[in-house]
Design a protein around this motif. Structure first.
Motif, PDB file in Angstrom:
ATOM      1  N   GLY A  29       0.803  -1.207   0.000  1.00  0.00           N
ATOM      2  CA  GLY A  29       0.000   0.000   0.000  1.00  0.00           C
ATOM      3  C   GLY A  29       0.838   1.260   0.000  1.00  0.00           C
ATOM      4  N   LEU A  30       1.985   1.224   0.688  1.00  0.00           N
ATOM      5  CA  LEU A  30       2.828   2.408   0.769  1.00  0.00           C
ATOM      6  C   LEU A  30       3.445   2.750  -0.583  1.00  0.00           C
ATOM      7  CD1 LEU A  30       3.679   4.478   2.807  1.00  0.00           C
ATOM      8  CD2 LEU A  30       5.628   3.043   3.436  1.00  0.00           C
ATOM      9  N   ALA A  31       3.775   1.748  -1.386  1.00  0.00           N
ATOM     10  CA  ALA A  31       4.290   2.019  -2.729  1.00  0.00           C
ATOM     11  C   ALA A  31       3.242   2.733  -3.575  1.00  0.00           C
ATOM     12  CB  ALA A  31       4.715   0.705  -3.399  1.00  0.00           C
ATOM     13  N   ALA A  32       1.986   2.296  -3.472  1.00  0.00           N
ATOM     14  CA  ALA A  32       0.914   2.982  -4.203  1.00  0.00           C
ATOM     15  C   ALA A  32       0.697   4.394  -3.661  1.00  0.00           C
ATOM     16  CB  ALA A  32      -0.374   2.165  -4.110  1.00  0.00           C
ATOM     17  N   TRP A  33       0.831   4.576  -2.359  1.00  0.00           N
ATOM     18  CA  TRP A  33       0.690   5.892  -1.736  1.00  0.00           C
ATOM     19  C   TRP A  33       1.779   6.853  -2.233  1.00  0.00           C
ATOM     20  CZ3 TRP A  33      -1.934   9.484   0.595  1.00  0.00           C
ATOM     21  CH2 TRP A  33      -1.347  10.383   1.484  1.00  0.00           C
ATOM     22  N   LEU A  34       3.019   6.352  -2.342  1.00  0.00           N
ATOM     23  CA  LEU A  34       4.113   7.184  -2.855  1.00  0.00           C
ATOM     24  C   LEU A  34       3.855   7.603  -4.299  1.00  0.00           C
ATOM     25  CD1 LEU A  34       7.230   5.330  -1.381  1.00  0.00           C
ATOM     26  CD2 LEU A  34       6.369   7.575  -0.716  1.00  0.00           C
ATOM     27  N   ALA A  35       3.375   6.659  -5.116  1.00  0.00           N
ATOM     28  CA  ALA A  35       3.058   7.001  -6.505  1.00  0.00           C
ATOM     29  C   ALA A  35       1.954   8.058  -6.562  1.00  0.00           C
ATOM     30  CB  ALA A  35       2.644   5.748  -7.268  1.00  0.00           C
ATOM     31  N   THR A  36       0.975   7.948  -5.680  1.00  0.00           N
ATOM     32  CA  THR A  36      -0.100   8.943  -5.633  1.00  0.00           C
ATOM     33  C   THR A  36       0.434  10.316  -5.256  1.00  0.00           C
ATOM     34  OG1 THR A  36      -1.689   7.229  -5.003  1.00  0.00           O
ATOM     35  CG2 THR A  36      -2.313   9.509  -4.574  1.00  0.00           C
ATOM     36  N   LEU A  37       1.300  10.376  -4.241  1.00  0.00           N
ATOM     37  CA  LEU A  37       1.861  11.655  -3.808  1.00  0.00           C
ATOM     38  C   LEU A  37       2.702  12.290  -4.901  1.00  0.00           C
ATOM     39  CD1 LEU A  37       2.945  10.806  -0.141  1.00  0.00           C
ATOM     40  CD2 LEU A  37       1.047  12.275  -0.852  1.00  0.00           C
ATOM     41  N   GLU A  38       3.527  11.492  -5.572  1.00  0.00           N
ATOM     42  CA  GLU A  38       4.366  12.059  -6.633  1.00  0.00           C
ATOM     43  C   GLU A  38       3.508  12.548  -7.784  1.00  0.00           C
ATOM     44  OE1 GLU A  38       7.940  13.214  -8.485  1.00  0.00           O
ATOM     45  OE2 GLU A  38       7.410  12.718  -6.426  1.00  0.00           O
ATOM     46  N   GLY A  39       2.452  11.813  -8.118  1.00  0.00           N
ATOM     47  CA  GLY A  39       1.550  12.268  -9.164  1.00  0.00           C
ATOM     48  C   GLY A  39       0.846  13.559  -8.785  1.00  0.00           C
ATOM     49  N   MET A  40       0.387  13.660  -7.541  1.00  0.00           N
ATOM     50  CA  MET A  40      -0.258  14.887  -7.089  1.00  0.00           C
ATOM     51  C   MET A  40       0.714  16.057  -7.100  1.00  0.00           C
ATOM     52  SD  MET A  40      -3.417  14.125  -6.431  1.00  0.00           S
ATOM     53  CE  MET A  40      -4.012  15.428  -5.372  1.00  0.00           C
ATOM     54  N   LEU A 116      15.509   6.402  -4.548  1.00  0.00           N
ATOM     55  CA  LEU A 116      16.415   6.808  -3.493  1.00  0.00           C
ATOM     56  C   LEU A 116      17.456   7.816  -3.975  1.00  0.00           C
ATOM     57  CD1 LEU A 116      17.066   3.453  -1.590  1.00  0.00           C
ATOM     58  CD2 LEU A 116      15.629   5.353  -0.882  1.00  0.00           C
ATOM     59  N   PHE A 117      17.959   7.634  -5.200  1.00  0.00           N
ATOM     60  CA  PHE A 117      19.116   8.422  -5.637  1.00  0.00           C
ATOM     61  C   PHE A 117      18.885   9.202  -6.932  1.00  0.00           C
ATOM     62  CE2 PHE A 117      20.664   4.432  -3.627  1.00  0.00           C
ATOM     63  CZ  PHE A 117      21.135   4.991  -2.449  1.00  0.00           C
ATOM     64  N   GLY A 118      17.693   9.092  -7.499  1.00  0.00           N
ATOM     65  CA  GLY A 118      17.486   9.698  -8.807  1.00  0.00           C
ATOM     66  C   GLY A 118      16.859  11.070  -8.807  1.00  0.00           C
ATOM     67  N   ARG A 119      16.412  11.561  -7.642  1.00  0.00           N
ATOM     68  CA  ARG A 119      15.787  12.884  -7.607  1.00  0.00           C
ATOM     69  C   ARG A 119      16.795  13.938  -8.078  1.00  0.00           C
ATOM     70  NH1 ARG A 119      10.567  14.280  -7.279  1.00  0.00           N
ATOM     71  NH2 ARG A 119      10.141  13.380  -5.225  1.00  0.00           N
ATOM     72  N   GLY A 120      16.426  14.702  -9.066  1.00  0.00           N
ATOM     73  CA  GLY A 120      17.312  15.711  -9.620  1.00  0.00           C
ATOM     74  C   GLY A 120      18.252  15.185 -10.681  1.00  0.00           C
ATOM     75  N   ARG A 121      18.300  13.846 -10.848  1.00  0.00           N
ATOM     76  CA  ARG A 121      19.196  13.251 -11.843  1.00  0.00           C
ATOM     77  C   ARG A 121      18.433  12.708 -13.048  1.00  0.00           C
ATOM     78  NH1 ARG A 121      21.438  11.991  -6.809  1.00  0.00           N
ATOM     79  NH2 ARG A 121      23.642  12.591  -6.607  1.00  0.00           N
ATOM     80  N   VAL A 122      17.127  12.543 -12.901  1.00  0.00           N
ATOM     81  CA  VAL A 122      16.298  12.088 -14.016  1.00  0.00           C
ATOM     82  C   VAL A 122      15.148  13.075 -14.165  1.00  0.00           C
ATOM     83  CG1 VAL A 122      16.886   9.650 -13.657  1.00  0.00           C
ATOM     84  CG2 VAL A 122      14.882  10.616 -12.518  1.00  0.00           C
ATOM     85  N   PRO A 123      14.526  13.143 -15.341  1.00  0.00           N
ATOM     86  CA  PRO A 123      13.381  14.046 -15.512  1.00  0.00           C
ATOM     87  C   PRO A 123      12.236  13.683 -14.574  1.00  0.00           C
ATOM     88  CG  PRO A 123      14.174  13.235 -17.630  1.00  0.00           C
ATOM     89  CD  PRO A 123      14.890  12.446 -16.584  1.00  0.00           C
ATOM     90  N   GLY A 124      11.371  14.660 -14.321  1.00  0.00           N
ATOM     91  CA  GLY A 124      10.250  14.442 -13.415  1.00  0.00           C
ATOM     92  C   GLY A 124       9.364  13.301 -13.840  1.00  0.00           C
ATOM     93  N   TRP A 125       9.106  13.182 -15.170  1.00  0.00           N
ATOM     94  CA  TRP A 125       8.248  12.106 -15.644  1.00  0.00           C
ATOM     95  C   TRP A 125       8.897  10.743 -15.412  1.00  0.00           C
ATOM     96  CZ3 TRP A 125      10.109   8.698 -19.159  1.00  0.00           C
ATOM     97  CH2 TRP A 125      11.198   9.112 -19.957  1.00  0.00           C
ATOM     98  N   ALA A 126      10.229  10.684 -15.527  1.00  0.00           N
ATOM     99  CA  ALA A 126      10.922   9.413 -15.324  1.00  0.00           C
ATOM    100  C   ALA A 126      10.900   9.020 -13.844  1.00  0.00           C
ATOM    101  CB  ALA A 126      12.360   9.511 -15.828  1.00  0.00           C
ATOM    102  N   TYR A 127      11.009  10.017 -12.980  1.00  0.00           N
ATOM    103  CA  TYR A 127      10.946   9.719 -11.552  1.00  0.00           C
ATOM    104  C   TYR A 127       9.554   9.223 -11.179  1.00  0.00           C
ATOM    105  CZ  TYR A 127      12.159  10.187  -6.624  1.00  0.00           C
ATOM    106  OH  TYR A 127      12.430   9.916  -5.308  1.00  0.00           O
ATOM    107  N   PHE A 128       8.527   9.872 -11.723  1.00  0.00           N
ATOM    108  CA  PHE A 128       7.150   9.415 -11.465  1.00  0.00           C
ATOM    109  C   PHE A 128       6.935   8.016 -12.016  1.00  0.00           C
ATOM    110  CE2 PHE A 128       2.618   9.453 -13.019  1.00  0.00           C
ATOM    111  CZ  PHE A 128       2.057   9.197 -11.775  1.00  0.00           C
ATOM    112  N   LEU A 129       7.477   7.735 -13.205  1.00  0.00           N
ATOM    113  CA  LEU A 129       7.383   6.388 -13.767  1.00  0.00           C
ATOM    114  C   LEU A 129       8.033   5.367 -12.840  1.00  0.00           C
ATOM    115  CD1 LEU A 129       6.624   4.536 -16.173  1.00  0.00           C
ATOM    116  CD2 LEU A 129       8.868   5.060 -17.150  1.00  0.00           C
ATOM    117  N   SER A 130       9.128   5.749 -12.188  1.00  0.00           N
ATOM    118  CA  SER A 130       9.795   4.832 -11.268  1.00  0.00           C
ATOM    119  C   SER A 130       8.904   4.503 -10.077  1.00  0.00           C
ATOM    120  CB  SER A 130      11.110   5.452 -10.781  1.00  0.00           C
ATOM    121  OG  SER A 130      11.998   5.665 -11.852  1.00  0.00           O
ATOM    122  N   THR A 131       8.163   5.503  -9.588  1.00  0.00           N
ATOM    123  CA  THR A 131       7.240   5.213  -8.481  1.00  0.00           C
ATOM    124  C   THR A 131       6.164   4.223  -8.917  1.00  0.00           C
ATOM    125  OG1 THR A 131       5.725   7.055  -8.960  1.00  0.00           O
ATOM    126  CG2 THR A 131       7.619   7.530  -7.557  1.00  0.00           C
TER     127      THR A 131
END
Length: 506
Positions: A29-40, A116-131
C-alpha cells in the motif's frame, strides 16, 4: 521430552510467515501511496505533496528492507523443514515463486534505486514512472505469492505423476477464479492498512500541533481512500466466503461455528465451543441471518461441523475467532473513515482548529487495525485449511522433511525467534523515530509555528543544488528565494483540493 518435528516446524513457519506478512501488508500500500503523492505533486505543483513523499519514502525504505530480510528465510524453510512438499509440489510451486523474482524483484530493485538516488538526476516524468514501477513490482509480488497459496488452497490444473504434482494447464492455474477473488482481497487489505497508518499519523501530528499542513493532507487522504475501499473490500470478502463454502467445507463450517446442520441457519456472532461434546456451551446468534448471508435467502439449509469427518476438521478457535476479529475491525475502520469523511466535508479540520480531539484519538488508536485484520484473516485462511497442506490432496503431516530431527527444528525455531526479535525491535524503533521527526519543514504553517532554522539537505530537497546552512538559520534572502521558486501554480486540481486539506501550508 521428545518434541514432534512436525509441530515445531508448523510453529516456526507460522511465526515467520506471520512476522513477514506485516511488512508486505504495509509496503504494498505504501508504494501505491508514494506514486499517488508524486503524481499529485506533478499535477498540482504543491510542495506539501513533495514533502510528504520524501517523508514516507524513508519509512518505505526501512519497511521494505525489513520485509526482504524477514522473507528470505521463507524459501529456505521449504527445503529444510518441508522437503516432501518441495519434492512433490515443486514443479508447480517452484515456477510460481521464481516468477516473483523475475518480475517483482526486478522492478522493485531497479526502480527503487531511482527513487532513493534519482531525484534531480532524471526528468520528473521518469521519476514518477519509477514510483509506478515500484508499485507495480509490489503488486506482482503479491500476485505470485497469492497464486502459489491459492493453488494450495484449491489445487487446479495439475495431475499426479508418480506422486508428483505436475502442471497440466498453467492457464487454469493462473486464471483460477479463486485466485482472482483472493488476490484483490489481499491487495485491498494492504491498501487499507497503509491508509489507516497514514491517517493515524496525520491525527497524531494534529493532536501534537505539529506539521499541521501535512497532517491535514494525510488525515483527509487516508480516511478518504479507506472510505471508498472498505465497501469494495467487504464485497470481495463475501466472494471469499462463497469460494470457501464451495471448495472448503471443513473451513467454512468451522468459521460459521454451527455444529449441526440448520435450516434456516443462524448467524453466530459469538460462541464458546465444547469440542469433545460437539456443541457450543454459549452462543450469541441472529436467527435466519446465516442463511441470508451465505445463500441470499432466509430459508437456505447450511451444513454443520459434524458433516465433516473429525480427522479432517481444522482447529476451531483460530478460524472462528480470527474471522470475527477481522470482520469486526473492518466495521470499525468503516465507521471511522465515514465519520472522518463527514467531518471533513463539514470543514471540521480547517484552520486554525485541528479538529475534534475525540475523533483524532480514535483515528490514531486505530493505526494497527489494518495489520491485525490482515494477520487474523491470514491465520483464518491458513489454519482453516488444516490438516491439509494442499487441500484435500496432501496432508501437512506428509509434507515435513522425513530426516528432520526435533533438535534441529527446535534450534532453528529459537534462532529465528531471537533474530527476528532483534530485527523487529531495531526496525520499529527506527520507524518510530522517523515518524516522530516528521516531514521536513518548509515554513511556519507546516510546523504549526516558526521552524527555527533551515532544514537538512536530503534527496527530497526542493532545490538540491543550493547551499544549506548547518546548525543555524538560512539567510533570509535564500529562504525568500526558495519560497518563491516553490510557489505553486493554480490549476483545476489545486482548486478542487482547496485549502481545507493542507491548511494553506502549501
Amino acid at each position: 521430552m521428545d518434541l514432534d518435528p512436525l509441530l515445531i516446524s508448523r510453529l516456526q513457519f507460522a511465526f515467520t510467515v506471520s512476522f513477514h506478512i506485516i511488512f508486505p501488508a504495509f509496503t504494498i500500500g505504501l508504494a501505491a501511496w508514494l506514486a499517488t503523492l508524486e503524481g499529485m505533486s506533478l499535477v498540482t505543483g504543491r510542495p506539501v505533496y513533495r514533502r510528504l513523499f520524501d517523508f514516507w519514502l524513508k519509512v518505505f525504505a526501512v519497511a521494505f528492507g525489513l520485509g526482504v530480510v524477514s522473507g528470505l528465510v521463507m524459501a529456505f524453510q521449504f527445503g529444510t523443514n518441508w522437503g516432501e512438499l518441495s519434492t512433490r509440489a515443486g514443479p508447480i510451486q517452484g515456477p510460481l515463486l521464481a516468477y516473483e523474482s523475475f518480475t517483482a524483484f526486478l522492478l522493485e530493485a531497479t526502480f527503487f534505486g531511482v527513487l532513493l538516488f534519482g531525484r534531480g538526476r532524471v526528468p520528473g516524468w521518469a521519476y514518477f514512472l519509477s514510483t509506478l514501477m515500484v508499485a507495480l513490482g509490489t503488486t506482482f509480488s503479491a500476485f505470485w505469492i497469492m497464486a502459489n497459496n491459492s493453488w494450495m488452497q484449491v489445487p487446479v490444473g495439475y495431475e499426479l505423476v508418480d506422486g508428483i504434482f505436475t502442471p497440466r494447464d498453467w492457464a487454469e492455474i493462473l486464471l483460477d477464479p479463486v485466485l482472482w477473488v483472493r488476490f484483490p482481497h489481499m491487495l485491498l487489505g494492504a491498501y487499507l492498512t497503509t491508509a489507516f497508518c497514514v491517517a493515524a499519523t496525520g491525527a497524531w501530528y494534529l493532536l501534537r500541533h505539529r506539521h499541521l499542513g501535512e497532517a491535514r493532507v494525510m488525515l483527509a487522504m487516508g480516511l478518504g481512500i479507506a472510505a471508498v475501499l472498505i465497501p469494495v473490500q467487504i464485497a470481495f470478502g463475501h466472494l471469499n466466503g462463497e469460494y470457501t463454502a464451495a471448495h472448503q467445507l471443513s473451513k467454512f463450517t468451522t468459521i460459521e461455528g454451527r455444529w449441526q446442520t440448520e435450516q434456516p441457519a443462524r448467524l453466530l456472532l459469538f460462541a464458546w465451543p465444547d469440542i469433545a461434546a460437539e456443541r457450543n456451551r454459549f452462543e450469541i446468534a441472529v436467527p435466519y441471518l446465516g442463511s441470508f448471508v451465505d445463500q441470499g435467502n432466509f430459508t437456505a439449509e447450511e451444513p454443520g461441523i459434524v458433516t465433516v469427518p473429525a480427522e479432517d476438521r481444522p482447529p476451531f478457535l483460530i478460524p472462528f475467532y480470527g474471522f470475527r476479529i477481522m470482520v469486526g475491525l473492518g466495521l470499525v475502520m468503516l465507521a471511522i473513515s465515514w465519520v472522518g469523511l463527514w467531518l471533513t466535508l463539514r470543514g471540521r479540520f480547517r484552520r486554525p482548529r485541528p479538529g475534534p480531539r475525540w475523533f483524532l484519538w480514535a483515528t490514531f488508536l486505530a493505526w494497527p487495525s489494518g495489520f491485525i485484520a490482515v494477520l487474523t484473516g491470514w491465520l483464518t485462511a491458513e489454519v482453516g485449511r488444516q490438516p491439509w497442506v494442499v487441500f484435500d490432496v496432501m496432508r501437512t503431516a506428509e509434507a515435513v522433511t522425513p530426516s528432520l530431527s526435533s533438535g534441529a527444528a527446535l534450534t532453528s525455531l529459537v534462532a529465528y525467534l531471537s533474530v527476528y526479535a532483534l530485527i523487529f525491535s531495531a526496525g520499529t524503533l527506527y520507524l518510530y523515530r522517523l515518524l516522530r521527526a516528521g516531514p521536513l519543514e518548509d515554513g511556519p504553517e507546516s510546523a504549526g509555528g516558526p521552524s527555527g532554522g533551515a532544514r537538512p539537505a536530503g534527496p527530497g530537497d526542493l532545490n538540491p543544488g543550493r547551499p544549506l546552512a548547518v546548525g543555524g538559520p538560512a539567510p533570509a534572502a535564500e529562504r525568500q528565494a526558495t519560497q518563491t521558486a516553490a510557489a505553486p501554480t493554480t490549476g483545476p486540481a489545486q482548486a478542487l483540493l482547496g485549502p481545507s486539506l493542507d491548511g494553506g501550508a502549501a
